[in-house]
Enzyme design. Sequence first.
Site, PDB file in Angstrom:
ATOM      1  N   HIS A  37       0.976  -1.108   0.003  1.00 16.10           N
ATOM      2  CA  HIS A  37      -0.343   0.084   0.008  1.00 16.10           C
ATOM      3  C   HIS A  37       0.869   1.221  -0.087  1.00 16.10           C
ATOM      4  O   HIS A  37       0.608   2.241  -0.872  1.00 16.10           O
ATOM      5  CB  HIS A  37      -1.014   0.035   1.198  1.00 16.10           C
ATOM      6  CG  HIS A  37      -1.927  -1.045   1.394  1.00 16.10           C
ATOM      7  ND1 HIS A  37      -1.770  -1.962   2.369  1.00 16.10           N
ATOM      8  CD2 HIS A  37      -3.076  -1.428   0.778  1.00 16.10           C
ATOM      9  CE1 HIS A  37      -2.727  -2.779   2.281  1.00 16.10           C
ATOM     10  NE2 HIS A  37      -3.348  -2.515   1.083  1.00 16.10           N
ATOM     11  N   GLN A  61     -18.106  -6.830  -2.387  1.00 18.98           N
ATOM     12  CA  GLN A  61     -16.815  -7.655  -3.201  1.00 18.98           C
ATOM     13  C   GLN A  61     -16.679  -9.006  -2.334  1.00 18.98           C
ATOM     14  O   GLN A  61     -15.778  -9.830  -2.821  1.00 18.98           O
ATOM     15  CB  GLN A  61     -15.664  -6.807  -3.409  1.00 18.98           C
ATOM     16  CG  GLN A  61     -14.816  -6.334  -2.275  1.00 18.98           C
ATOM     17  CD  GLN A  61     -13.685  -5.451  -2.799  1.00 18.98           C
ATOM     18  OE1 GLN A  61     -13.935  -4.373  -3.269  1.00 18.98           O
ATOM     19  NE2 GLN A  61     -12.415  -6.232  -2.829  1.00 18.98           N
TER      20      GLN A  61
END
Length: 281
Positions: A37, A61
Amino acid sequence: MEIIRSPREMRSWSKRAREAARTLALVPTMGFFHDGHLGLMRRGKEVADQVVVSLFVNPIQFGPNEDLARYPRAFERDRDLAEKAGVAVLFVPAVEDVYPAGFATRVEVDSLTATLCGASRPGHFAGVTTVVTKLFNMVQPDCAIFGEKDFQQLAVIRKMVADLNMPVSIVSHPIVREADGLAMSSRNAYLSPEERIRALSLSRSLRLAREQVAAGEQDPIRLRETVVAELRRAGADDIDYVEIVDADTLAPSAVISEKSLLALAVRIGRTRLIDNTLLVG
Ligand code: AMP
């Protein structure tokens, strides 16, 4: 660094940035930050004036039997890491604000989503493309950064942006790995010490495949068998898929070329991990 929770406030912040001629990069994440990230955030700073990181564990999701409830969360730690990385805004919308009662729209890419992770996670990519569309509308970025770790996701988002004329350029970032080769993932936190060792089977089998190709292997069927055997030998519990596909179309490669991508998803204990590599170069 500002922390913004309201989508309306996010849009007005973004409008002010545009009025001041500042370009924006968006890094969509589900939090529990690791160096993968942080690499995306650094890339964002290279390609735009300011970086907005969204932190949203997107319920739509996840499949019904997946890990939504136990997905790792560490807000204070994430906030400090994003601040240190020089992020301008950490955007943390609430689920009720992203999906208010009566929400009834899906954005779905028809091609690229039936294979690989799409085959084993029905509805997953529609959840991803729906939330990414919403994030693009809320943040209105010039560009968005996605990791190659989720290679199929990257391909699907590129397709959505092209098909829907979205004015966002998509920037990819290579896979960031631990020193021993394991691809960084928030889900690595689920692994016991013993599973952590067996999780090396993924990167090890990718490395073996690249070595075999460098040594002259050209047959994708034989190569796939070698990878499956190595995964089993090195302790994978369950193989979801091992596929050799064209990196652009995600269709199976008939022969190994510089476009061939080896992608795999494997279960180590209860944890499903993915990894991929180009086979040549
Ligand atoms: P996530 O928080 O897992 O949804 O991931 C957010 C973004 O970080 C996605 O674009 C991922 O592809 C990317 N990402 C996750 N892990 C890695 C990694 N090890 N290397 C590069 N990018 C990553």
